[in-house]
Design a protein around this motif. Structure first.
Motif, PDB file in Angstrom:
ATOM      1  N   PHE A 106     -36.753 -50.990 -15.991  1.00  0.00           N
ATOM      2  CA  PHE A 106     -35.423 -50.927 -15.388  1.00  0.00           C
ATOM      3  C   PHE A 106     -35.294 -52.057 -14.373  1.00  0.00           C
ATOM      4  O   PHE A 106     -36.165 -52.252 -13.533  1.00  0.00           O
ATOM      5  N   LYS A 107     -34.210 -52.810 -14.433  1.00  0.00           N
ATOM      6  CA  LYS A 107     -33.940 -53.898 -13.490  1.00  0.00           C
ATOM      7  C   LYS A 107     -32.894 -53.503 -12.459  1.00  0.00           C
ATOM      8  O   LYS A 107     -32.583 -54.271 -11.554  1.00  0.00           O
ATOM      9  N   MET A 108     -32.335 -52.319 -12.619  1.00  0.00           N
ATOM     10  CA  MET A 108     -31.361 -51.763 -11.678  1.00  0.00           C
ATOM     11  C   MET A 108     -31.708 -50.305 -11.453  1.00  0.00           C
ATOM     12  O   MET A 108     -32.235 -49.645 -12.345  1.00  0.00           O
ATOM     13  N   ALA A 109     -31.397 -49.803 -10.277  1.00  0.00           N
ATOM     14  CA  ALA A 109     -31.539 -48.377 -10.002  1.00  0.00           C
ATOM     15  C   ALA A 109     -30.247 -47.684 -10.413  1.00  0.00           C
ATOM     16  O   ALA A 109     -29.175 -48.295 -10.415  1.00  0.00           O
ATOM     17  N   GLY A 110     -30.353 -46.424 -10.772  1.00  0.00           N
ATOM     18  CA  GLY A 110     -29.150 -45.691 -11.139  1.00  0.00           C
ATOM     19  C   GLY A 110     -29.412 -44.202 -11.226  1.00  0.00           C
ATOM     20  O   GLY A 110     -30.555 -43.754 -11.280  1.00  0.00           O
ATOM     21  N   GLU A 111     -28.328 -43.456 -11.235  1.00  0.00           N
ATOM     22  CA  GLU A 111     -28.388 -42.008 -11.402  1.00  0.00           C
ATOM     23  C   GLU A 111     -28.304 -41.686 -12.893  1.00  0.00           C
ATOM     24  O   GLU A 111     -28.036 -42.557 -13.717  1.00  0.00           O
ATOM     25  N   ALA A 112     -28.504 -40.432 -13.243  1.00  0.00           N
ATOM     26  CA  ALA A 112     -28.357 -40.001 -14.633  1.00  0.00           C
ATOM     27  C   ALA A 112     -26.958 -40.367 -15.127  1.00  0.00           C
ATOM     28  O   ALA A 112     -25.973 -40.230 -14.394  1.00  0.00           O
ATOM     29  N   ASN A 113     -26.872 -40.881 -16.331  1.00  0.00           N
ATOM     30  CA  ASN A 113     -25.629 -41.280 -17.001  1.00  0.00           C
ATOM     31  C   ASN A 113     -25.001 -42.555 -16.444  1.00  0.00           C
ATOM     32  O   ASN A 113     -23.860 -42.867 -16.776  1.00  0.00           O
ATOM     33  N   ASP A 114     -25.718 -43.297 -15.598  1.00  0.00           N
ATOM     34  CA  ASP A 114     -25.238 -44.592 -15.114  1.00  0.00           C
ATOM     35  C   ASP A 114     -25.561 -45.680 -16.127  1.00  0.00           C
ATOM     36  O   ASP A 114     -26.508 -45.566 -16.901  1.00  0.00           O
ATOM     37  N   MET A 115     -24.789 -46.755 -16.090  1.00  0.00           N
ATOM     38  CA  MET A 115     -25.101 -47.954 -16.864  1.00  0.00           C
ATOM     39  C   MET A 115     -26.015 -48.816 -16.008  1.00  0.00           C
ATOM     40  O   MET A 115     -25.691 -49.136 -14.858  1.00  0.00           O
ATOM     41  N   VAL A 116     -27.173 -49.194 -16.553  1.00  0.00           N
ATOM     42  CA  VAL A 116     -28.145 -50.008 -15.835  1.00  0.00           C
ATOM     43  C   VAL A 116     -28.690 -51.080 -16.778  1.00  0.00           C
ATOM     44  O   VAL A 116     -28.526 -51.005 -17.992  1.00  0.00           O
ATOM     45  N   ILE A 117     -29.359 -52.063 -16.196  1.00  0.00           N
ATOM     46  CA  ILE A 117     -29.955 -53.146 -17.000  1.00  0.00           C
ATOM     47  C   ILE A 117     -31.437 -52.864 -17.197  1.00  0.00           C
ATOM     48  O   ILE A 117     -32.128 -52.472 -16.259  1.00  0.00           O
ATOM     49  N   ILE A 118     -31.891 -53.083 -18.450  1.00  0.00           N
ATOM     50  CA  ILE A 118     -33.313 -53.016 -18.743  1.00  0.00           C
ATOM     51  C   ILE A 118     -33.745 -54.389 -19.251  1.00  0.00           C
ATOM     52  O   ILE A 118     -32.920 -55.173 -19.738  1.00  0.00           O
ATOM     53  N   SER A 119     -35.025 -54.703 -19.125  1.00  0.00           N
ATOM     54  CA  SER A 119     -35.532 -55.995 -19.558  1.00  0.00           C
ATOM     55  C   SER A 119     -37.014 -55.869 -19.899  1.00  0.00           C
ATOM     56  O   SER A 119     -37.695 -54.986 -19.389  1.00  0.00           O
ATOM     57  N   ASN A 120     -37.487 -56.748 -20.759  1.00  0.00           N
ATOM     58  CA  ASN A 120     -38.932 -56.822 -20.992  1.00  0.00           C
ATOM     59  C   ASN A 120     -39.423 -58.266 -20.818  1.00  0.00           C
ATOM     60  O   ASN A 120     -40.454 -58.648 -21.342  1.00  0.00           O
ATOM     61  N   TRP A 121     -38.654 -59.057 -20.051  1.00  0.00           N
ATOM     62  CA  TRP A 121     -39.135 -60.387 -19.639  1.00  0.00           C
ATOM     63  C   TRP A 121     -39.984 -60.203 -18.402  1.00  0.00           C
ATOM     64  O   TRP A 121     -39.602 -59.502 -17.480  1.00  0.00           O
ATOM     65  N   SER A 122     -41.122 -60.811 -18.349  1.00  0.00           N
ATOM     66  CA  SER A 122     -42.012 -60.664 -17.191  1.00  0.00           C
ATOM     67  C   SER A 122     -41.546 -61.541 -16.050  1.00  0.00           C
ATOM     68  O   SER A 122     -41.025 -62.588 -16.200  1.00  0.00           O
TER      69      SER A 122
END
Length: 154
Positions: A138-154
């Motif tokens: 996860f690249k952003m914090a969020g609550e349940a059902n929020d839109m957040v950014i995920i990434s697998n770049w190191s």
């Protein structure tokens, strides 16, 4: 579904499956089609033995199903959907930055898990079964059902 009744003045941050950064993705080397029941945009997908992609699996997922707007909607009054119909092409990313809707509260740097039975994006492996680590964070914090950014770049 009735016709549009409201107009928002602020653009939504994203839709599940949208790229979070431009041209920063790597995809599977072969093209795949959605398997039986279709494939859901904005979650992870599993490549089957016949080469099709579905929403559930018993191993780690094969990649992330990216949102690409190329699917026909012939009924103007139908509800929008993030389901790629069976037999249509699936864009499956193995690396990148994407928007997702998490089902649990998440923190920056936390591991992204996927429920192997439902395809839901999770922030903890609370059940211990039918949940797979994806290798994405996860690249952003969020609550349940929020839109957040995920990434697998190191």
């Amino acid at each position: 579904m009735p016709l549009q009744t409201a107009v928002k003045t602020v653009i939504a941050a994203a839709v599940a499956g949208d790229k979070a950064t431009a041209d920063q993705s790597i995809y599977t080397p072969l093209n795949h089609l959605a398997g039986e029941g279709g494939a859901t945009v904005g979650t992870f997908g599993w490549i089957q033995a016949d080469g099709t992609v579905i929403d559930t699996g018993s191993t780690a997922p094969s990649g992330f199903v990216e949102r690409v707007i190329v699917y026909p909607n012939y009924t103007v009054t139908s509800a929008g959907t993030l389901l790629i119909p069976e037999g249509f092409p699936v864009t499956l990313a193995v690396k990148g930055d994407y928007w997702v809707k998490t089902t649990q509260k998440c923190t920056v740097g936390g591991q992204v898990y996927v429920n192997q039975t439902t395809g839901a994006i999770e922030a903890t492996n609370s059940s211990g079964t039918n949940v797979a680590a994806t290798g994405w964070l996860f690249k952003m914090a969020g609550e349940a059902n929020d839109m957040v950014i995920i990434s697998n770049w190191s």
